[in-house]
Design an enzyme around this catalytic site. Structure first.
Site, mmCIF file in Angstrom:
data_model
loop_
_atom_site.group_PDB
_atom_site.id
_atom_site.type_symbol
_atom_site.label_atom_id
_atom_site.label_comp_id
_atom_site.label_asym_id
_atom_site.label_seq_id
_atom_site.Cartn_x
_atom_site.Cartn_y
_atom_site.Cartn_z
ATOM 1 N N LYS A 158 0.822 -1.216 0.000
ATOM 2 C CA LYS A 158 0.000 0.000 0.000
ATOM 3 C C LYS A 158 0.854 1.263 0.000
ATOM 4 C CE LYS A 158 -2.307 -0.821 3.851
ATOM 5 N NZ LYS A 158 -1.797 -2.129 4.253
ATOM 6 N N ARG A 173 -9.416 1.210 8.973
ATOM 7 C CA ARG A 173 -9.020 -0.159 9.278
ATOM 8 C C ARG A 173 -10.089 -0.916 10.050
ATOM 9 N NH1 ARG A 173 -3.203 0.803 9.158
ATOM 10 N NH2 ARG A 173 -1.947 -1.039 9.546
ATOM 11 N N ARG A 212 11.233 -6.529 4.665
ATOM 12 C CA ARG A 212 11.167 -5.146 5.164
ATOM 13 C C ARG A 212 11.750 -5.056 6.574
ATOM 14 N NH1 ARG A 212 5.393 -2.308 5.182
ATOM 15 N NH2 ARG A 212 5.171 -3.325 7.197
HETATM 16 P P1 AMP Z 1 0.860 0.838 8.893
HETATM 17 O O1 AMP Z 1 2.037 1.696 8.599
HETATM 18 O O2 AMP Z 1 -0.370 1.240 8.113
HETATM 19 O O3 AMP Z 1 1.145 -0.646 8.790
HETATM 20 O O4 AMP Z 1 0.465 1.098 10.425
HETATM 21 C C1 AMP Z 1 1.383 0.816 11.467
HETATM 22 C C2 AMP Z 1 0.664 0.793 12.805
HETATM 23 O O5 AMP Z 1 0.062 2.066 13.064
HETATM 24 C C3 AMP Z 1 -0.471 -0.216 12.933
HETATM 25 O O6 AMP Z 1 -0.022 -1.523 13.254
HETATM 26 C C4 AMP Z 1 -1.274 0.408 14.075
HETATM 27 O O7 AMP Z 1 -0.619 0.218 15.316
HETATM 28 C C5 AMP Z 1 -1.177 1.891 13.751
HETATM 29 N N1 AMP Z 1 -2.253 2.335 12.834
HETATM 30 C C6 AMP Z 1 -2.089 2.871 11.582
HETATM 31 N N2 AMP Z 1 -3.266 3.170 11.025
HETATM 32 C C7 AMP Z 1 -4.210 2.815 11.930
HETATM 33 C C8 AMP Z 1 -5.623 2.853 11.940
HETATM 34 N N3 AMP Z 1 -6.323 3.300 10.884
HETATM 35 N N4 AMP Z 1 -6.266 2.400 13.053
HETATM 36 C C9 AMP Z 1 -5.596 1.942 14.108
HETATM 37 N N5 AMP Z 1 -4.251 1.854 14.168
HETATM 38 C C10 AMP Z 1 -3.561 2.293 13.100
#
Ligand code: AMP
Length: 193
Positions: A13, A88, A127
């Site tokens: 993404k 999410r 990663r």
């Molecule tokens: P990502 O970079 O999108 O994989 O997000 C990394 C981490 O940020 C996730 O594992 C959550 O801990 C937090 N996070 C990011 N976006 C959300 C969201 N929409 N709702 C809840 N936690 C989030």
């Protein structure tokens, strides 16, 4: 133009949103990046979420909704955004719908990256070795995939029920090939805007 880029952790993404930003001329908004920046800067919010980030746990809906709302109000997001990592959960999707409706907007399209499980694990492990994200460890990866399955996948049905086009795109193979597939899917669903 509000595009939700959807897919499990490791589906690409972030990479694809970065490429689409150039193609569509709207900013890439990653809620994960926003939270990691807060944590790195040691802000009160960052201190609150640091341990949840490391464990791969979702942060509470109300908290992330505030973060997203603030970012969407910035002038560069007036013409739209590519959302990566948000919504999410179904409550987050409802909050986003309400937020956008307040300014006469809606989610225009959802692009859902489809990547098989073994490829996801391989990408996340790579990663972990390259970027040292605190949540790219085996326990957090398992937690994030479980959350995706239980809490995030239902978001697709939410949008289908709203009549929002959900474009499922094969996310396997190299970055450029996936980008081309996404652009083609968007063009055939929405036409040139
Ligand atoms: P990502 O970079 O999108 O994989 O997000 C990394 C981490 O940020 C996730 O594992 C959550 O801990 C937090 N996070 C990011 N976006 C959300 C969201 N929409 N709702 C809840 N936690 C989030």
């Amino acid at each position: 133009m509000i595009v939700v880029l959807f897919g499990p952790p490791g589906s690409g993404k972030g990479t694809q949103a970065g490429l689409l930003t150039g193609a569509l001329g709207v900013p890439h908004i990653s809620t994960g990046e926003l939270l990691r920046a807060e944590a790195a800067a040691g802000t009160p919010l960052g201190r609150q979420v640091a341990s949840m980030l490391a464990a791969g746990e979702l942060v509470p809906d109300e908290l992330i909704e505030r973060v997203l709302e603030r970012r969407l109000r910035a002038p560069d997001a007036e013409r739209g955004a590519i959302l990566d990592g948000y919504p999410r959960t179904v409550p987050q999707a409802r909050a986003l719908d309400a937020l956008l409706a307040a300014s006469g907007r809606r989610v225009d399209v959802v692009v859902a990256l489809d990547v098989d499980f073994r490829t996801l694990i391989g990408r996340l492990e790579r990663r972990a070795a390259e970027q040292h994200r605190p949540d790219d460890n085996p326990a957090s990866i398992a937690e994030r995939l479980r959350e995706y399955h239980e809490l995030t996948e239902p978001v697709l049905d939410h949008y289908r029920q709203q009549g929002v086009p959900v474009l499922v795109v094969d996310g396997s193979g190299d970055v450029d090939a996936v980008h081309r597939r996404i652009v083609e899917a968007l063009e055939s669903a929405l036409g040139h805007r």
